[in-house]
Design a protein around this motif. Structure first.
Motif, PDB file in Angstrom:
ATOM      1  N   GLU A 116     -32.158  55.822 -77.255  1.00 23.53           N
ATOM      2  CA  GLU A 116     -33.221  54.841 -77.523  1.00 23.53           C
ATOM      3  C   GLU A 116     -33.544  54.786 -79.011  1.00 23.53           C
ATOM      4  OE1 GLU A 116     -38.015  54.899 -77.003  1.00 23.53           O
ATOM      5  OE2 GLU A 116     -36.861  55.497 -75.235  1.00 23.53           O
ATOM      6  N   LEU A 117     -33.619  55.944 -79.656  1.00 21.80           N
ATOM      7  CA  LEU A 117     -33.946  55.985 -81.082  1.00 21.80           C
ATOM      8  C   LEU A 117     -32.857  55.366 -81.945  1.00 21.80           C
ATOM      9  CD1 LEU A 117     -35.546  59.538 -81.277  1.00 21.80           C
ATOM     10  CD2 LEU A 117     -36.722  57.356 -81.657  1.00 21.80           C
ATOM     11  N   MET A 118     -31.624  55.386 -81.467  1.00 19.86           N
ATOM     12  CA  MET A 118     -30.530  54.813 -82.246  1.00 19.86           C
ATOM     13  C   MET A 118     -30.599  53.291 -82.326  1.00 19.86           C
ATOM     14  SD  MET A 118     -28.837  57.173 -83.739  1.00 19.86           S
ATOM     15  CE  MET A 118     -30.511  57.819 -83.962  1.00 19.86           C
ATOM     16  N   LEU A 119     -31.528  52.667 -81.601  1.00 26.40           N
ATOM     17  CA  LEU A 119     -31.781  51.236 -81.742  1.00 26.40           C
ATOM     18  C   LEU A 119     -32.764  50.955 -82.867  1.00 26.40           C
ATOM     19  CD1 LEU A 119     -32.112  50.317 -77.959  1.00 26.40           C
ATOM     20  CD2 LEU A 119     -30.068  50.174 -79.407  1.00 26.40           C
ATOM     21  N   ASN A 120     -33.340  52.039 -83.429  1.00 25.92           N
ATOM     22  CA  ASN A 120     -34.318  51.933 -84.504  1.00 25.92           C
ATOM     23  C   ASN A 120     -33.637  52.206 -85.844  1.00 25.92           C
ATOM     24  OD1 ASN A 120     -36.259  53.623 -86.385  1.00 25.92           O
ATOM     25  ND2 ASN A 120     -37.577  52.283 -85.153  1.00 25.92           N
ATOM     26  N   ASP A 121     -33.812  51.305 -86.818  1.00 23.93           N
ATOM     27  CA  ASP A 121     -33.113  51.424 -88.100  1.00 23.93           C
ATOM     28  C   ASP A 121     -33.421  52.745 -88.800  1.00 23.93           C
ATOM     29  OD1 ASP A 121     -32.001  48.964 -87.672  1.00 23.93           O
ATOM     30  OD2 ASP A 121     -33.326  47.880 -89.054  1.00 23.93           O
ATOM     31  N   ALA A 122     -34.706  53.130 -88.863  1.00 27.28           N
ATOM     32  CA  ALA A 122     -35.093  54.335 -89.594  1.00 27.28           C
ATOM     33  C   ALA A 122     -34.501  55.588 -88.957  1.00 27.28           C
ATOM     34  CB  ALA A 122     -36.616  54.443 -89.652  1.00 27.28           C
ATOM     35  N   ALA A 123     -34.528  55.673 -87.628  1.00 27.52           N
ATOM     36  CA  ALA A 123     -33.971  56.840 -86.939  1.00 27.52           C
ATOM     37  C   ALA A 123     -32.460  56.897 -87.097  1.00 27.52           C
ATOM     38  CB  ALA A 123     -34.348  56.799 -85.460  1.00 27.52           C
ATOM     39  N   ARG A 124     -31.812  55.738 -87.028  1.00 28.51           N
ATOM     40  CA  ARG A 124     -30.356  55.699 -87.189  1.00 28.51           C
ATOM     41  C   ARG A 124     -29.964  56.071 -88.620  1.00 28.51           C
ATOM     42  NH1 ARG A 124     -30.056  51.097 -85.550  1.00 28.51           N
ATOM     43  NH2 ARG A 124     -29.548  49.947 -87.452  1.00 28.51           N
ATOM     44  N   ASP A 125     -30.742  55.620 -89.598  1.00 28.10           N
ATOM     45  CA  ASP A 125     -30.476  55.997 -90.982  1.00 28.10           C
ATOM     46  C   ASP A 125     -30.631  57.508 -91.174  1.00 28.10           C
ATOM     47  OD1 ASP A 125     -30.012  53.373 -91.608  1.00 28.10           O
ATOM     48  OD2 ASP A 125     -31.965  53.036 -92.565  1.00 28.10           O
ATOM     49  N   MET A 126     -31.673  58.086 -90.557  1.00 27.04           N
ATOM     50  CA  MET A 126     -31.867  59.530 -90.646  1.00 27.04           C
ATOM     51  C   MET A 126     -30.668  60.269 -90.068  1.00 27.04           C
ATOM     52  SD  MET A 126     -33.444  62.386 -91.227  1.00 27.04           S
ATOM     53  CE  MET A 126     -35.163  62.117 -91.615  1.00 27.04           C
ATOM     54  N   PHE A 127     -30.185  59.826 -88.925  1.00 28.66           N
ATOM     55  CA  PHE A 127     -29.038  60.476 -88.296  1.00 28.66           C
ATOM     56  C   PHE A 127     -27.823  60.418 -89.212  1.00 28.66           C
ATOM     57  CE2 PHE A 127     -25.612  60.311 -84.895  1.00 28.66           C
ATOM     58  CZ  PHE A 127     -25.677  61.666 -84.612  1.00 28.66           C
ATOM     59  N   GLY A 128     -27.602  59.284 -89.855  1.00 30.18           N
ATOM     60  CA  GLY A 128     -26.493  59.170 -90.789  1.00 30.18           C
ATOM     61  C   GLY A 128     -26.649  60.102 -91.984  1.00 30.18           C
ATOM     62  N   ARG A 129     -27.865  60.233 -92.491  1.00 27.87           N
ATOM     63  CA  ARG A 129     -28.101  61.127 -93.626  1.00 27.87           C
ATOM     64  C   ARG A 129     -27.837  62.581 -93.245  1.00 27.87           C
ATOM     65  NH1 ARG A 129     -33.085  57.904 -94.110  1.00 27.87           N
ATOM     66  NH2 ARG A 129     -32.648  56.192 -95.557  1.00 27.87           N
ATOM     67  N   LEU A 130     -28.189  62.951 -92.016  1.00 29.18           N
ATOM     68  CA  LEU A 130     -27.926  64.323 -91.572  1.00 29.18           C
ATOM     69  C   LEU A 130     -26.424  64.606 -91.590  1.00 29.18           C
ATOM     70  CD1 LEU A 130     -30.377  64.676 -88.545  1.00 29.18           C
ATOM     71  CD2 LEU A 130     -30.752  65.347 -90.924  1.00 29.18           C
ATOM     72  N   MET A 131     -25.629  63.641 -91.163  1.00 29.29           N
ATOM     73  CA  MET A 131     -24.177  63.851 -91.152  1.00 29.29           C
ATOM     74  C   MET A 131     -23.602  63.883 -92.566  1.00 29.29           C
ATOM     75  SD  MET A 131     -22.612  61.974 -87.789  1.00 29.29           S
ATOM     76  CE  MET A 131     -23.329  60.355 -87.966  1.00 29.29           C
ATOM     77  N   MET A 132     -24.265  63.221 -93.515  1.00 24.32           N
ATOM     78  CA  MET A 132     -23.781  63.209 -94.899  1.00 24.32           C
ATOM     79  C   MET A 132     -24.217  64.429 -95.693  1.00 24.32           C
ATOM     80  SD  MET A 132     -24.111  59.231 -96.149  1.00 24.32           S
ATOM     81  CE  MET A 132     -25.824  59.006 -95.657  1.00 24.32           C
ATOM     82  N   THR A 133     -25.229  65.137 -95.206  1.00 23.32           N
ATOM     83  CA  THR A 133     -25.829  66.228 -95.987  1.00 23.32           C
ATOM     84  C   THR A 133     -25.132  67.557 -95.701  1.00 23.32           C
ATOM     85  OG1 THR A 133     -27.966  65.096 -95.892  1.00 23.32           O
ATOM     86  CG2 THR A 133     -27.980  67.428 -96.514  1.00 23.32           C
ATOM     87  N   PRO A 134     -24.562  68.192 -96.696  1.00 22.72           N
ATOM     88  CA  PRO A 134     -23.873  69.474 -96.466  1.00 22.72           C
ATOM     89  C   PRO A 134     -24.876  70.593 -96.242  1.00 22.72           C
ATOM     90  CG  PRO A 134     -23.917  68.978 -98.804  1.00 22.72           C
ATOM     91  CD  PRO A 134     -24.502  67.780 -98.110  1.00 22.72           C
ATOM     92  N   PRO A 135     -24.410  71.747 -95.761  1.00 22.48           N
ATOM     93  CA  PRO A 135     -25.316  72.895 -95.619  1.00 22.48           C
ATOM     94  C   PRO A 135     -25.961  73.254 -96.955  1.00 22.48           C
ATOM     95  CG  PRO A 135     -23.237  73.313 -94.491  1.00 22.48           C
ATOM     96  CD  PRO A 135     -23.051  72.046 -95.274  1.00 22.48           C
TER      97      PRO A 135
END
Length: 365
Positions: A313-332
């Protein structure tokens, strides 16, 4: 106190506040029953995932006392829970108390890894602050219904110089009347006449100076605070689960949410730490007992399904989807040590001194 509560042989009481933690509750309670907590006083806050129903079932089994809360919460739901807990008969009766969260797991290295072993290792202690050991995401994207203690085995190193939050603790303390209020990280409102009786020891068995008896929420930097006990903090979990956590908001700050800075300051994976597996077999046996209860199992499965569905459901929201993408781009995150850590500590001390000097005397209370 109910008749059932009065029959409890209560030595160690865990107190916490939850919202939409149903998918994690049974693992957390199973672990801490094995560690030695006798009972759990749990405040729930406007849950959508069936957390309240799980707690009601656990209450019927005699393991939990469930107190539902509804807003508004002027200082946040966690502070409201603390305020209520201060008056609860179980809190007044328990010889030892600890307030901590469902993403925090007590990990005792002494003896048989139980609370009595911890007290035997530190027999003079009236309080034992357990320093967080931050367990990072370790690149896990998808949420799975598995214990956090098994999924996440990489953490911050034992010695950290920065960020200062890596040295924060939660406190197991003797309920001897010295402190009149619970706190998020430590007991509060001490009786000045009783402070001289306090003996605080850190997670490596070192006695802590008297200033900790009435203040401070973090251990000393730049040394190993985990030799006897640590608090495994699984603050992030899988990336999918973290997005759901961001949507939920902070328990102790009202509507303020999580963000990428929270992630970066906790996403450490440079050291392997599987020490909590020492209790894996008895914890699994306790967890299997829960799974054998058809109602608990049904409610747990529903909470897991809710979490999966909430992410989609959250992946239909731009801000939540952007956050998810940033998490995948951010290294440890890389631990800061040596001169860089010292520089940050100096800047932090300077800012703290400036802040203290500008607080009006009437605001210090």
């Amino acid at each position: 106190m109910t008749a059932g509560q009065a029959d409890l042989k209560l030595r160690f009481l865990a107190v916490t506040a939850v919202k939409n933690e149903g998918a994690f509750l049974l693992d957390w309670i199973a672990h801490h029953l094995v560690v030695g907590f006798d009972h759990f006083l749990i405040y729930s806050n406007d849950c959508d995932d069936g957390t309240g129903e799980i707690l009601d079932r656990l209450a019927a089994l005699g393991l939990v006392t469930h107190v539902p809360q509804t807003g508004p919460y002027p200082k946040g739901p966690q502070w409201e829970a603390l305020k209520q807990a201060d008056k609860h008969p179980l809190v007044k009766a328990a010889p030892w108390l600890m307030f901590f969260d469902v993403d925090e797991y007590v990990n005792i290295h002494a003896g048989g890894h139980r609370l009595p072993d911890l007290l035997a290792a530190l027999p003079e202690a009236t309080a034992i602050p357990m320093t967080w050991r931050l367990f990072g995401n370790d690149g896990v994207i998808s949420y799975r219904d598995l214990p956090m203690t098994q999924q996440f085995r990489r953490a911050a190193p034992a010695v950290m110089g920065w960020p200062w939050r890596a040295a924060m603790f939660k406190t197991l303390f003797r309920n001897d009347g010295c402190y009149r209020k619970l706190g998020v990280h430590r007991p509060r409102n001490p009786d000045p006449a009783r402070l001289k009786t306090q003996r605080w020891f850190d997670g490596s068995g070192r006695e802590m100076p008297a200033l900790f008896h009435s203040g401070r929420v973090f251990s000393a930097f730049g040394r190993d605070n985990y030799q006897i006990v640590q608090l495994n903090h699984y603050a992030l979990g899988a990336m999918e689960s973290y997005v759901v956590k961001c949507d939920r908001g902070r328990a102790n700050r009202g509507a303020e949410g999580f963000d990428l800075s929270y992630w970066v300051e906790r996403n450490f994976s440079s050291a392997e730490d599987s020490s909590i597996s020492a209790l894996e077999e008895p914890v699994a046996a306790q967890r299997a007992t829960f799974a054998a209860d058809a109602e608990l199992q049904r409610l747990h499965a529903a909470a897991v399904a809710w979490r999966h569905n909430k992410f989609q459901e959250l992946m239909l929201n731009d801000a939540a989807r952007d956050m998810f993408g940033r998490l995948m781009m951010t290294p440890p995150s890389q631990p800061i040590s040596g001169p860089r850590a010292q520089y940050m500590a100096e800047l932090n001390a300077r800012a703290f001194a400036h802040h203290q000097a500008t607080i009006p005397p009437e605001a210090e209370d």
